[in-house]
Motif scaffolding. Structure first.
Motif, PDB file in Angstrom:
ATOM      1  N   ASP A 118       9.792  14.428  11.396  1.00 33.81           N
ATOM      2  CA  ASP A 118       9.367  15.035  12.651  1.00 33.81           C
ATOM      3  C   ASP A 118       7.880  14.844  12.912  1.00 33.81           C
ATOM      4  O   ASP A 118       7.426  14.911  14.051  1.00 33.81           O
ATOM      5  CB  ASP A 118       9.682  16.532  12.663  1.00 33.81           C
ATOM      6  N   ALA A 119       7.093  14.620  11.869  1.00 32.60           N
ATOM      7  CA  ALA A 119       5.640  14.456  12.005  1.00 32.60           C
ATOM      8  C   ALA A 119       5.297  13.073  12.536  1.00 32.60           C
ATOM      9  O   ALA A 119       6.015  12.107  12.319  1.00 32.60           O
ATOM     10  CB  ALA A 119       4.964  14.665  10.655  1.00 32.60           C
ATOM     11  N   ALA A 120       4.165  12.997  13.235  1.00 30.52           N
ATOM     12  CA  ALA A 120       3.620  11.711  13.678  1.00 30.52           C
ATOM     13  C   ALA A 120       2.827  11.133  12.506  1.00 30.52           C
ATOM     14  O   ALA A 120       1.690  11.532  12.253  1.00 30.52           O
ATOM     15  CB  ALA A 120       2.730  11.902  14.894  1.00 30.52           C
ATOM     16  N   ILE A 121       3.429  10.209  11.784  1.00 34.28           N
ATOM     17  CA  ILE A 121       2.790   9.619  10.607  1.00 34.28           C
ATOM     18  C   ILE A 121       1.896   8.478  11.046  1.00 34.28           C
ATOM     19  O   ILE A 121       2.331   7.586  11.764  1.00 34.28           O
ATOM     20  CB  ILE A 121       3.847   9.166   9.587  1.00 34.28           C
ATOM     21  N   GLY A 122       0.641   8.514  10.611  1.00 35.83           N
ATOM     22  CA  GLY A 122      -0.356   7.532  11.015  1.00 35.83           C
ATOM     23  C   GLY A 122      -0.258   6.237  10.239  1.00 35.83           C
ATOM     24  O   GLY A 122       0.822   5.834   9.800  1.00 35.83           O
TER      25      GLY A 122
ATOM     26  N   ALA B 270       3.824   5.500  -1.442  1.00 34.38           N
ATOM     27  CA  ALA B 270       3.290   5.345  -0.092  1.00 34.38           C
ATOM     28  C   ALA B 270       2.407   6.551   0.189  1.00 34.38           C
ATOM     29  O   ALA B 270       2.749   7.681  -0.163  1.00 34.38           O
ATOM     30  CB  ALA B 270       4.416   5.278   0.930  1.00 34.38           C
ATOM     31  N   LEU B 271       1.257   6.314   0.799  1.00 32.06           N
ATOM     32  CA  LEU B 271       0.353   7.392   1.195  1.00 32.06           C
ATOM     33  C   LEU B 271       0.445   7.508   2.707  1.00 32.06           C
ATOM     34  O   LEU B 271       0.127   6.562   3.439  1.00 32.06           O
ATOM     35  CB  LEU B 271      -1.065   7.094   0.727  1.00 32.06           C
ATOM     36  N   LEU B 272       0.905   8.672   3.173  1.00 30.77           N
ATOM     37  CA  LEU B 272       1.269   8.858   4.567  1.00 30.77           C
ATOM     38  C   LEU B 272       0.415   9.944   5.210  1.00 30.77           C
ATOM     39  O   LEU B 272       0.581  11.125   4.912  1.00 30.77           O
ATOM     40  CB  LEU B 272       2.749   9.233   4.663  1.00 30.77           C
ATOM     41  N   PRO B 273      -0.503   9.571   6.120  1.00 32.27           N
ATOM     42  CA  PRO B 273      -1.305  10.583   6.804  1.00 32.27           C
ATOM     43  C   PRO B 273      -0.508  11.192   7.969  1.00 32.27           C
ATOM     44  O   PRO B 273       0.226  10.491   8.665  1.00 32.27           O
ATOM     45  CB  PRO B 273      -2.499   9.775   7.324  1.00 32.27           C
TER      46      PRO B 273
ATOM     47  N   SER C 194      -6.130   9.944  10.109  1.00 30.99           N
ATOM     48  CA  SER C 194      -4.937   9.291  10.651  1.00 30.99           C
ATOM     49  C   SER C 194      -4.673   7.952   9.968  1.00 30.99           C
ATOM     50  O   SER C 194      -3.687   7.291  10.261  1.00 30.99           O
ATOM     51  CB  SER C 194      -5.079   9.066  12.155  1.00 30.99           C
ATOM     52  N   HIS C 195      -5.576   7.550   9.057  1.00 28.81           N
ATOM     53  CA  HIS C 195      -5.470   6.265   8.373  1.00 28.81           C
ATOM     54  C   HIS C 195      -5.705   6.437   6.871  1.00 28.81           C
ATOM     55  O   HIS C 195      -6.556   7.224   6.465  1.00 28.81           O
ATOM     56  CB  HIS C 195      -6.542   5.290   8.868  1.00 28.81           C
ATOM     57  N   VAL C 196      -4.966   5.667   6.085  1.00 33.40           N
ATOM     58  CA  VAL C 196      -5.235   5.542   4.660  1.00 33.40           C
ATOM     59  C   VAL C 196      -5.401   4.045   4.397  1.00 33.40           C
ATOM     60  O   VAL C 196      -4.581   3.245   4.814  1.00 33.40           O
ATOM     61  CB  VAL C 196      -4.091   6.093   3.786  1.00 33.40           C
ATOM     62  N   LEU C 197      -6.481   3.684   3.714  1.00 33.23           N
ATOM     63  CA  LEU C 197      -6.769   2.285   3.426  1.00 33.23           C
ATOM     64  C   LEU C 197      -7.018   2.126   1.939  1.00 33.23           C
ATOM     65  O   LEU C 197      -7.816   2.867   1.356  1.00 33.23           O
ATOM     66  CB  LEU C 197      -8.003   1.842   4.221  1.00 33.23           C
ATOM     67  N   ALA C 198      -6.324   1.180   1.326  1.00 33.44           N
ATOM     68  CA  ALA C 198      -6.524   0.872  -0.097  1.00 33.44           C
ATOM     69  C   ALA C 198      -7.272  -0.452  -0.186  1.00 33.44           C
ATOM     70  O   ALA C 198      -6.820  -1.459   0.350  1.00 33.44           O
ATOM     71  CB  ALA C 198      -5.185   0.764  -0.812  1.00 33.44           C
TER      72      ALA C 198
ATOM     73  N   TYR D 205      -9.341   5.108   0.843  1.00 32.62           N
ATOM     74  CA  TYR D 205     -10.200   5.668   1.879  1.00 32.62           C
ATOM     75  C   TYR D 205      -9.315   6.388   2.892  1.00 32.62           C
ATOM     76  O   TYR D 205      -8.274   5.879   3.304  1.00 32.62           O
ATOM     77  CB  TYR D 205     -10.989   4.553   2.570  1.00 32.62           C
ATOM     78  N   PHE D 206      -9.739   7.591   3.266  1.00 35.22           N
ATOM     79  CA  PHE D 206      -8.997   8.419   4.209  1.00 35.22           C
ATOM     80  C   PHE D 206      -9.887   8.716   5.397  1.00 35.22           C
ATOM     81  O   PHE D 206     -11.064   9.063   5.214  1.00 35.22           O
ATOM     82  CB  PHE D 206      -8.591   9.756   3.564  1.00 35.22           C
ATOM     83  N   GLY D 207      -9.382   8.583   6.617  1.00 37.59           N
ATOM     84  CA  GLY D 207     -10.226   8.899   7.766  1.00 37.59           C
ATOM     85  C   GLY D 207      -9.545   8.661   9.095  1.00 37.59           C
ATOM     86  O   GLY D 207      -8.345   8.416   9.190  1.00 37.59           O
ATOM     87  N   GLU D 208     -10.379   8.703  10.127  1.00 32.93           N
ATOM     88  CA  GLU D 208      -9.919   8.553  11.509  1.00 32.93           C
ATOM     89  C   GLU D 208     -10.472   7.277  12.115  1.00 32.93           C
ATOM     90  O   GLU D 208      -9.771   6.566  12.793  1.00 32.93           O
ATOM     91  CB  GLU D 208     -10.359   9.765  12.330  1.00 32.93           C
ATOM     92  N   VAL D 209     -11.747   7.007  11.903  1.00 34.96           N
ATOM     93  CA  VAL D 209     -12.374   5.812  12.480  1.00 34.96           C
ATOM     94  C   VAL D 209     -12.884   4.884  11.393  1.00 34.96           C
ATOM     95  O   VAL D 209     -13.255   5.284  10.357  1.00 34.96           O
ATOM     96  CB  VAL D 209     -13.552   6.151  13.395  1.00 34.96           C
TER      97      VAL D 209
END
Length: 117
Positions: free
Chosen positions: A60-64, A73-76, A103-107, A113-117
């Motif tokens: 139900d969540a909006a996964i980024g 899997a890392l799901l924001p 809204s983003h996870v970057l490996a 790294y976790f963030g929005e921009v």
């Protein structure tokens, strides 16, 4: 679909519904987050390099924009949480609330790294 970055050869192709939110890949598995056709919720798809589907589920969540490391899997989601989802077992194994908009996870190179921009 997935393409080999060096040769341009198609690795796999799969019909899915929804709109792409983001993709993560660790060289062995690709994890795709799609917005459902209804505009609410998400479809998450984990595909192995050979094109076989390792895991597919709806939420139900909006996964980024996801990331993937090995079997996880890392799901924001919800702008402030990241769920660690075990792709082999098909379940959440950890959840982290973050203080920054996420809204983003970057490996990259073993770092996350976790963030929005």
């Amino acid at each position: 679909f997935a393409l080999d970055a060096i040769t341009g050869k198609e690795l796999w192709k799969r019909e899915v519904g929804g709109r792409l939110r983001g993709v993560g890949d660790d060289g062995k598995t690709t994890v795709v987050s799609l917005r459902q056709g209804t505009g609410k919720g998400s479809v998450v798809l984990a595909v192995r390099r050979d094109g076989s589907v390792q895991r597919q589920f709806e939420d139900d969540a909006a996964i980024g924009v996801p990331s993937v490391l090995g079997r996880h899997a890392l799901l924001p989601w919800k702008g402030q949480y990241v769920t660690v989802f075990d792709l082999d077992e098909g379940r959440e194994v950890a959840r982290a609330p973050l203080r920054a908009q996420t809204s983003h996870v970057l490996a990259v190179g073993g770092a996350l790294y976790f963030g929005e921009v």
